[in-house]
Every structure is written in C-alpha cells, then in structure tokens.
Design a protein around this motif. Structure first.
Motif, PDB file in Angstrom:
ATOM      1  N   VAL A   1      -3.997   2.531   8.749  1.00  8.82           N
ATOM      2  CA  VAL A   1      -4.119   1.115   9.089  1.00  8.82           C
ATOM      3  C   VAL A   1      -4.054   0.873  10.585  1.00  8.82           C
ATOM      4  O   VAL A   1      -4.552  -0.148  11.081  1.00  8.82           O
TER       5      VAL A   1
ATOM      6  N   TRP B   1      -9.868   0.457   5.749  1.00 12.82           N
ATOM      7  CA  TRP B   1      -9.291  -0.879   5.821  1.00 12.82           C
ATOM      8  C   TRP B   1     -10.360  -1.845   6.335  1.00 12.82           C
ATOM      9  O   TRP B   1     -11.046  -1.552   7.316  1.00 12.82           O
TER      10      TRP B   1
ATOM     11  N   HIS C   1       0.860  -1.183   0.000  1.00  9.97           N
ATOM     12  CA  HIS C   1       0.000   0.000   0.000  1.00  9.97           C
ATOM     13  C   HIS C   1       0.891   1.226   0.000  1.00  9.97           C
ATOM     14  O   HIS C   1       1.555   1.528   0.994  1.00  9.97           O
TER      15      HIS C   1
ATOM     16  N   PHE D   1      -7.771  -2.632   1.534  1.00  8.41           N
ATOM     17  CA  PHE D   1      -8.104  -1.207   1.518  1.00  8.41           C
ATOM     18  C   PHE D   1      -9.150  -0.969   0.440  1.00  8.41           C
ATOM     19  O   PHE D   1      -8.886  -1.140  -0.761  1.00  8.41           O
TER      20      PHE D   1
END
Length: 350
Positions: free
Chosen positions: A125, A97, A41, A92
C-alpha cells in the motif's frame, strides 16, 4: 501507559517494575477529518484521506489508532485534477491498490469535479502510484468531452464483475447548487468504465429532501451473506440533518444495473441532539472478525459548515438481514474497543 508496581524485599530495599496497562475502552471522536475510508487487509487497517490536495494512507494494526502515514500522491500544479481533492477511497483489486478520488481544476464554485483513479506499483500500500487518469461518468462514452460532474466513487465486486457507484449530476451545469444522484456502471477493469451510466437513486423521499439542496452522495457497499446494500449520505453535508439512507438489492440473481432491483430505506442512521450531521461512512470487521463497525464523520457543531471529526461504533443485524446502526454514541462516552484489539496490543508489548 505504564503502571509502576513497587515490591519490597526482606533487605528493606524496593524494586520497581513497569507493567503495561492496556485500556479496554475508547471514546469518540477518534480524530479530526471527514469522509473516512477504512478497510481491513490481512491483519492491518488501511485508512485513506485527503489533505491539502494530497492523498494520505495510514496502515495500523488498530482500528482506533492510525499508524504509519504516507502521502502517496499530490495533485499536479495544473490540469483537471490540480485542486479540490475530495474523499479518496482505496481498494485492493487483483494484486494492486486502486485509489478513487474526486478533483477539479478549480473551485469554488465546485463545478469541475470529476473522478480519477490511481494504481499502486505493487501489492504494498505504500508503493508508488501511477495516475491512471479521469474516469468517464457521463452518458456518451464515445465522446470524452461530454463527461459529467462526479464525486465519491466506490466499487462493487459482485459475481465476477466490477461496478462503479458514485454521486453525480444529471447534466453539466455552471452552478454547484445542483441536486446529486447516485449512478452505477459496469467497469471493464478498475480504471476503465464499460458502457453507459445508470441512474440508481435520486433524492425523492421526505427524509432525503426538504433542505436548501437535495443530495444523494457518499455511496458505500455493505455485504452481509447474500445481501448487498449501498449505504449513502443524503441531505446537506454542511447542516445537522446530514444522514444515511440505504439501497438494498432485491434479487441477488437479478440485474445489478436495473434500478427496479433496488429498494430504498431510510433514514438508517441520523444525528441526535448532541451528535450532528452524521454521514459518509465505511464499514470494517473487528480484528478478530466477530464484530461489524461503522466508521463515519459528524459535524463539530450545530452551526453550518464543514468542520468535522471521525467516529466509529459497532452495529448489529436485524432478523431480515438488514443492518441496525443504532444511534450515534455521544462524544466522550466510553465504548469497548473492537473485539480482539486489546489482545493485539497485549501481544505487541510482551
């Protein structure tokens, strides 16, 4: 690690300077664990796993090293998801998330497993997570009490729609010595199913049967150009024959929910005389985006059981667009670090 360099001056004195020495290789296994889930990510690798009925997330700039760790959720003291937290995955989707995990009220026997989902408060996150509840994985969506055993859920985002893929039972029974199939269903949103489940794959081929219990589990999505694959685990997770099979979407313009639009191939990755029971994988790109890597677990010994560790290695693509995972690299054998990872570390220490 630092290498001390000694230089001598004309005055007879020495000056000691420290110059960072970055290692270009690594060796498997990279750490203990099972059911490894890693995604890239931005510039970070997010790793998600369960331990002691909690779900933990790591964020690191490196594939081969976990970074900061945080337990983002712990099972409640009672209720359907109070025990047996297994194989979480984090995705995601639309700015949040989402963590998909399996859990049960008790076990063994592991007959109560269902799938739940968590949602992050923000796009961080490490933010707080809300328990969005149990997903319905049975045949009668209008009757929640008819829910059926389900583990190892993943999601497929394809052409503007979201699908859930998981491992489940044909019907609810009172023994965990039950064959497992792969199912798919469209989702209304990341925490709500839409419509009935569709049976996608059952353990029927010679390479996915033959042991004490026939399993299809751990489905994972792999995309390559216009090709869509579901790479899954089969045979018994506690034995050396655990391995990977694969489903490929035949017609990209066809119906994803039509089982006849998927073809099966296998085994596509299996153990050797020194690497046992490979399975339950995830896929990531190297830091510079030029390489594809498979992250998987293997058994620590040839004896039956669930003592496992996590490994990773690069893979390539065949001329027909299918993946070539090769063979598992033996423990201790040096592998070049993922392309671009050394440069990331060198930039950090300058």
């Amino acid at each position: 690690m630092f290498l001390e360099l000694v230089s001598f001056t004309g005055c007879g004195k020495s000056e000691i300077s420290a110059e960072p020495q970055v290692k270009n290789t690594f060796a498997n296994p990279v750490w203990d664990g099972a059911d490894p889930w890693m995604i890239k990510h931005g510039d970070h690798y997010i790793y998600c796993y369960s331990v002691n009925n909690a779900i933990v997330v790591s964020r690191s700039k490196y594939m081969t090293r976990r970074g900061k760790l945080k337990a983002i959720w712990r099972a409640p003291s009672s209720g359907w998801n109070s025990n047996c937290v297994w194989a979480p995955e984090i995705h995601f989707i639309n700015g949040h998330w989402y963590v998909y995990y399996a859990a049960g009220v008790s076990g063994p026997p592991f007959i109560h497993q269902r799938t739940g989902v968590l949602r992050s408060a923000t796009d961080d996150v490490f933010s707080d997570y809300k328990d969005m509840g149990m997903l319905y994985t049975g045949d009668n969506p209008g009757t929640p009490a008819s829910n059926i055993w389900a583990i190892d859920m993943t999601v497929l985002e394809y052409r503007g729609k979201l699908y859930a893929v998981w491992s489940g039972w044909n019907k609810q029974v009172d023994t965990d010595a039950t064959p497992q199939n792969l199912y798919i269903a469209e989702m209304e949103n990341p925490y709500t199913m839409k419509g009935k489940r569709v049976l996608l794959s059952s353990p029927e081929e010679s390479w996915e049967t033959g042991g004490p219990l026939n399993l299809n589990e751990g489905p994972e999505i792999l995309k390559h150009g216009d090709h869509i694959f579901i790479v899954y685990s089969c045979r018994e997770s506690w034995l050396v024959d655990y391995r990977l099979g694969m489903l490929q979407l035949i017609n990209p313009d066809g119906n994803v929910l039509d089982p006849s639009n998927w073809k099966k191939k296998g085994p596509v990755f299996q153990g050797t005389s020194t690497v046992y029971g490979v399975g339950h994988c995830s896929f990531v790109k190297s830091p510079d985006g030029t390489e594809d890597w498979i992250v998987y677990h293997s058994k620590k010994s040839s004896s039956p059981g669930w003592e496992r560790d996590v490994r990773m290695q690069p893979f390539t693509w065949n001329a027909d667009g299918t993946p070539d995972f090769g063979t598992p690299v033996p423990a201790g054998q040096e592998i070049n670090r993922p392309s671009g990872e050394v440069e990331v570390e060198q930039a950090e220490i300058k």
